[in-house]
Design a protein around this motif. Structure first.
Motif, mmCIF file in Angstrom:
data_model
loop_
_atom_site.group_PDB
_atom_site.id
_atom_site.type_symbol
_atom_site.label_atom_id
_atom_site.label_comp_id
_atom_site.label_asym_id
_atom_site.label_seq_id
_atom_site.Cartn_x
_atom_site.Cartn_y
_atom_site.Cartn_z
ATOM 1 N N ASP A 251 1.023 -0.996 -0.197
ATOM 2 C CA ASP A 251 0.109 -0.053 0.072
ATOM 3 C C ASP A 251 0.823 1.121 -0.054
ATOM 4 O OD1 ASP A 251 -2.136 1.577 0.141
ATOM 5 O OD2 ASP A 251 -2.767 1.062 2.124
ATOM 6 N N LEU A 252 1.558 1.549 -0.935
ATOM 7 C CA LEU A 252 2.518 2.584 -1.027
ATOM 8 C C LEU A 252 2.271 3.923 -1.469
ATOM 9 C CD1 LEU A 252 5.033 0.293 -3.322
ATOM 10 C CD2 LEU A 252 5.197 0.730 -0.965
ATOM 11 N N CYS A 253 0.898 4.033 -1.576
ATOM 12 C CA CYS A 253 0.255 5.365 -1.849
ATOM 13 C C CYS A 253 -0.685 5.599 -0.870
ATOM 14 C CB CYS A 253 -0.335 5.527 -3.152
ATOM 15 S SG CYS A 253 0.814 5.472 -4.552
ATOM 16 N N PRO A 264 5.094 7.745 6.639
ATOM 17 C CA PRO A 264 4.496 8.130 5.368
ATOM 18 C C PRO A 264 4.477 7.086 4.251
ATOM 19 C CG PRO A 264 6.702 9.135 5.645
ATOM 20 C CD PRO A 264 6.561 8.195 6.940
ATOM 21 N N ALA A 265 3.866 7.525 3.215
ATOM 22 C CA ALA A 265 3.552 6.459 2.158
ATOM 23 C C ALA A 265 4.880 5.990 1.555
ATOM 24 C CB ALA A 265 2.410 7.024 1.309
ATOM 25 N N GLY A 266 5.012 4.798 1.036
ATOM 26 C CA GLY A 266 6.234 4.287 0.452
ATOM 27 C C GLY A 266 6.714 5.183 -0.609
ATOM 28 N N ASP A 267 5.720 5.488 -1.537
ATOM 29 C CA ASP A 267 6.034 6.214 -2.891
ATOM 30 C C ASP A 267 6.657 7.574 -2.555
ATOM 31 O OD1 ASP A 267 5.795 6.382 -5.747
ATOM 32 O OD2 ASP A 267 4.362 7.979 -4.982
ATOM 33 N N LYS A 287 17.429 8.485 -12.484
ATOM 34 C CA LYS A 287 16.491 8.188 -13.436
ATOM 35 C C LYS A 287 16.447 6.686 -13.564
ATOM 36 C CE LYS A 287 17.643 10.446 -17.137
ATOM 37 N NZ LYS A 287 18.301 10.413 -18.665
ATOM 38 N N GLN A 288 17.394 5.859 -13.152
ATOM 39 C CA GLN A 288 17.493 4.470 -13.297
ATOM 40 C C GLN A 288 16.493 3.852 -12.197
ATOM 41 O OE1 GLN A 288 21.484 3.011 -13.069
ATOM 42 N NE2 GLN A 288 21.928 4.319 -15.042
ATOM 43 N N ILE A 289 16.646 4.471 -10.771
ATOM 44 C CA ILE A 289 15.897 3.960 -9.837
ATOM 45 C C ILE A 289 14.377 4.527 -10.156
ATOM 46 C CG2 ILE A 289 15.503 4.446 -7.351
ATOM 47 C CD1 ILE A 289 18.586 4.733 -7.088
ATOM 48 N N LYS A 290 14.076 5.678 -10.503
ATOM 49 C CA LYS A 290 12.588 5.963 -10.916
ATOM 50 C C LYS A 290 12.232 4.842 -11.922
ATOM 51 C CE LYS A 290 9.780 9.614 -11.673
ATOM 52 N NZ LYS A 290 8.756 8.821 -12.541
ATOM 53 N N LEU A 291 12.739 4.543 -12.965
ATOM 54 C CA LEU A 291 12.128 3.211 -14.007
ATOM 55 C C LEU A 291 11.911 2.380 -12.996
ATOM 56 C CD1 LEU A 291 14.686 4.255 -17.106
ATOM 57 C CD2 LEU A 291 12.263 4.730 -16.921
ATOM 58 N N LYS A 292 12.726 1.732 -12.476
ATOM 59 C CA LYS A 292 12.400 0.371 -11.760
ATOM 60 C C LYS A 292 11.318 0.582 -10.845
ATOM 61 C CE LYS A 292 15.713 -2.134 -13.590
ATOM 62 N NZ LYS A 292 15.200 -3.139 -14.489
ATOM 63 N N TRP A 293 11.353 1.690 -10.162
ATOM 64 C CA TRP A 293 10.159 1.717 -8.992
ATOM 65 C C TRP A 293 8.937 2.040 -9.822
ATOM 66 C CZ3 TRP A 293 9.331 1.678 -3.919
ATOM 67 C CH2 TRP A 293 8.420 2.218 -3.441
ATOM 68 N N ASP A 294 8.632 2.765 -10.726
ATOM 69 C CA ASP A 294 7.561 2.919 -11.512
ATOM 70 C C ASP A 294 7.310 1.665 -11.959
ATOM 71 O OD1 ASP A 294 7.642 5.805 -11.082
ATOM 72 O OD2 ASP A 294 8.440 6.345 -13.029
ATOM 73 N N GLU A 295 7.875 0.705 -12.516
ATOM 74 C CA GLU A 295 7.848 -0.639 -13.012
ATOM 75 C C GLU A 295 7.116 -1.387 -11.982
ATOM 76 O OE1 GLU A 295 9.971 -4.326 -15.367
ATOM 77 O OE2 GLU A 295 11.044 -2.606 -14.899
ATOM 78 N N PHE A 296 7.851 -1.210 -10.735
ATOM 79 C CA PHE A 296 7.294 -2.113 -9.604
ATOM 80 C C PHE A 296 5.679 -1.571 -9.186
ATOM 81 C CE2 PHE A 296 7.059 -2.217 -4.763
ATOM 82 C CZ PHE A 296 6.729 -3.645 -4.711
ATOM 83 N N MET A 297 5.633 -0.184 -9.146
ATOM 84 C CA MET A 297 4.361 0.233 -8.882
ATOM 85 C C MET A 297 3.251 -0.170 -9.868
ATOM 86 S SD MET A 297 4.359 2.357 -6.175
ATOM 87 C CE MET A 297 3.477 3.871 -6.197
ATOM 88 N N GLN A 302 -0.429 0.074 -8.204
ATOM 89 C CA GLN A 302 -0.681 1.146 -7.187
ATOM 90 C C GLN A 302 -0.879 2.501 -8.178
ATOM 91 O OE1 GLN A 302 0.030 1.665 -3.350
ATOM 92 N NE2 GLN A 302 -1.454 -0.013 -4.076
ATOM 93 N N LYS A 303 -1.789 3.012 -7.813
ATOM 94 C CA LYS A 303 -2.095 4.390 -8.301
ATOM 95 C C LYS A 303 -2.563 5.307 -7.376
ATOM 96 C CE LYS A 303 -3.886 2.743 -12.988
ATOM 97 N NZ LYS A 303 -4.896 2.252 -13.764
ATOM 98 N N PRO A 304 -1.680 6.290 -7.286
ATOM 99 C CA PRO A 304 -2.187 7.686 -6.307
ATOM 100 C C PRO A 304 -3.455 8.362 -6.363
ATOM 101 C CG PRO A 304 -0.507 8.480 -7.698
ATOM 102 C CD PRO A 304 -0.561 6.886 -8.148
ATOM 103 N N SER A 305 -4.154 8.395 -5.374
ATOM 104 C CA SER A 305 -5.252 9.205 -5.752
ATOM 105 C C SER A 305 -4.770 10.693 -5.488
ATOM 106 C CB SER A 305 -6.241 8.757 -4.254
ATOM 107 O OG SER A 305 -5.648 9.382 -2.969
ATOM 108 N N SER A 306 -5.968 11.511 -5.805
ATOM 109 C CA SER A 306 -5.715 13.006 -5.952
ATOM 110 C C SER A 306 -5.667 13.349 -4.369
ATOM 111 C CB SER A 306 -7.039 13.758 -6.307
ATOM 112 O OG SER A 306 -8.101 13.251 -5.360
ATOM 113 N N GLU A 307 -6.025 12.748 -3.367
ATOM 114 C CA GLU A 307 -5.643 13.292 -2.036
ATOM 115 C C GLU A 307 -4.338 12.912 -1.488
ATOM 116 O OE1 GLU A 307 -7.403 14.631 0.911
ATOM 117 O OE2 GLU A 307 -8.679 15.497 -0.879
#
Length: 377
Positions: A251-253, A264-267, A287-297, A302-307
């Motif tokens: 529950d990363l968001c 706080p939220a993991g993301d 940049k490399q870490i963000k690519l892997k993180w986004d792939e994992f999400m 996991q999709k963040p809400s507006s809140e």
């Protein structure tokens, strides 16, 4: 119950004395656990003295004060139990693995110019990495001395004493955390005012108050410890954080709605660390870490809400990174850089580079590398 509380206090005094007798001697303790033994002796003696006074204090002969006597006994018993289950347990279960992790922690503290004495380390933890700043004790899981991918979490735990202990050497770090919290308060006060004006249903509770209180009471500390680890170690801390998140809550968001949360939220934590990593010259690695993180999400859905973005706005994350970096530099810690060649820093960052070269053969490389590293530490 008057006789009961007198007997219970006497038993607790006996327990305190028994605990003191369980503290190993110098030959068994070795050099690393001596400070912990001294702490335990002094702390237990103070508790015994307190209980002795409570036992004979005539003020509590009045029945209306009996509840207060029970309360004081309860607090003292709780302190004894914590020392028994944490401090004494760490010393009595000391193993060769503890010797290694203590050398490791001392080497880390030397490399980063840690302003406080290195905490004692124990492979005793039953709840991942955590630290007891008042005890000067850091606990890690039993097998961590044989592996390297989670070791970066030690740097996060080293951040907590910088915030929680009263010491002039770390006042500047704490001051910057205070300045950051003022920024947080100002931001959310303005957001609350704006939302109150636009509120349609006055009967609906607005979680914005929960976001604000969570930041001021808990989240800012955790973010500063994450940032401290990022500034001290570099990319390996973020890779380790990704590694931890794959194994724990997905529950990363997570955005609280009715009660404050301790973490706080993991993301959001990853977003903040990525900002910090770029600040100290690791743009390509970020940049490399963000690519892997986004792939994992994406994999775990996991999709963040507006809140979520209201609870963890980008400008607050950037502000945290800026204030923390200022605090780190003001207390004289050594910030990581792409050219860093310190022994532990190199081991941890090189290990993650090796992992991504060939994850399937990494374990064999890791076993050999850890063995070699231990022989030279």
């Amino acid at each position: 119950m008057v006789n009961y509380i007198q007997g219970a206090i006497r038993e607790a005094i006996g327990k305190g004395k028994a605990l003191m007798s369980k503290i190993p001697g110098s030959r068994t303790l070795g050099a690393h656990f001596a400070s912990l033994a001294n702490f335990a002796n002094n702390e237990i003696k103070e508790i015994i003295d307190y209980l002795d006074t409570l036992l004979v204090d005539t003020e509590y002969s009045d029945p209306k004060n009996l509840k207060s006597k029970f309360s004081r006994f309860k607090n003292a018993s709780g302190m004894l139990s914590k020392i028994e289950n944490v401090v004494i347990a760490a010393m009595s279960r000391k193993s060769p693995d503890d010797d290694f992790v203590n050398k490791l922690v001392q080497e880390i503290c030397s490399e980063i110019n840690y302003p406080l004495p290195p905490p004692v380390a124990s492979c005793l933890s039953q709840k991942y990495y955590h630290i007891y700043p008042d005890y000067g004790l850091i606990c890690i899981p039993l097998l961590e001395s044989e592996f390297v991918l989670h070791i970066p979490d030690l740097y996060h735990e080293l951040g907590h004493p910088l915030i929680e202990l009263a010491n002039p050497k770390v006042e500047a770090f704490q001051t910057n955390l205070g300045y950051f919290n003022l920024t947080v308060k100002k931001h959310f006060d303005e957001e609350i005012k704006r939302r109150e004006i636009n509120k349609l249903d006055t009967g609906v509770f607005d979680p914005i108050y929960i976001y604000k209180d969570s930041w001021l009471q808990k989240w800012s500390v955790e973010f500063f410890c994450d940032l401290y680890a990022t500034y001290m170690l570099g990319p390996a801390y973020l890779w380790s954080n990704l590694h931890m998140c794959t194994k724990m809550s997905w529950d990363l968001c997570k955005t609280p709605t009715h009660e404050i949360t301790t973490h706080p939220a993991g993301d959001a934590r990853m977003r903040c660390c990525l900002i910090a990593l770029e600040q100290i010259g690791f743009k390509e690695e970020a940049k490399q870490i963000k690519l892997k993180w986004d792939e994992f999400m994406k994999i775990i859905g996991q999709k963040p809400s507006s809140e979520y973005f209201i609870a963890f706005p980008e400008k607050i994350l950037k502000s945290a990174a800026e204030f923390c970096l200022t605090g780190v530099m003001q207390i004289g810690c050594q910030v990581a850089s792409p050219s860093n060649s310190d022994k532990v820093n190199r081991l941890l960052n090189d290990s993650w580079k090796e992992f991504w070269k060939n994850p399937q053969t990494f374990y064999e490389w890791e076993k050999k590398t850890v063995a070699e590293f231990k022989s030279t530490l």
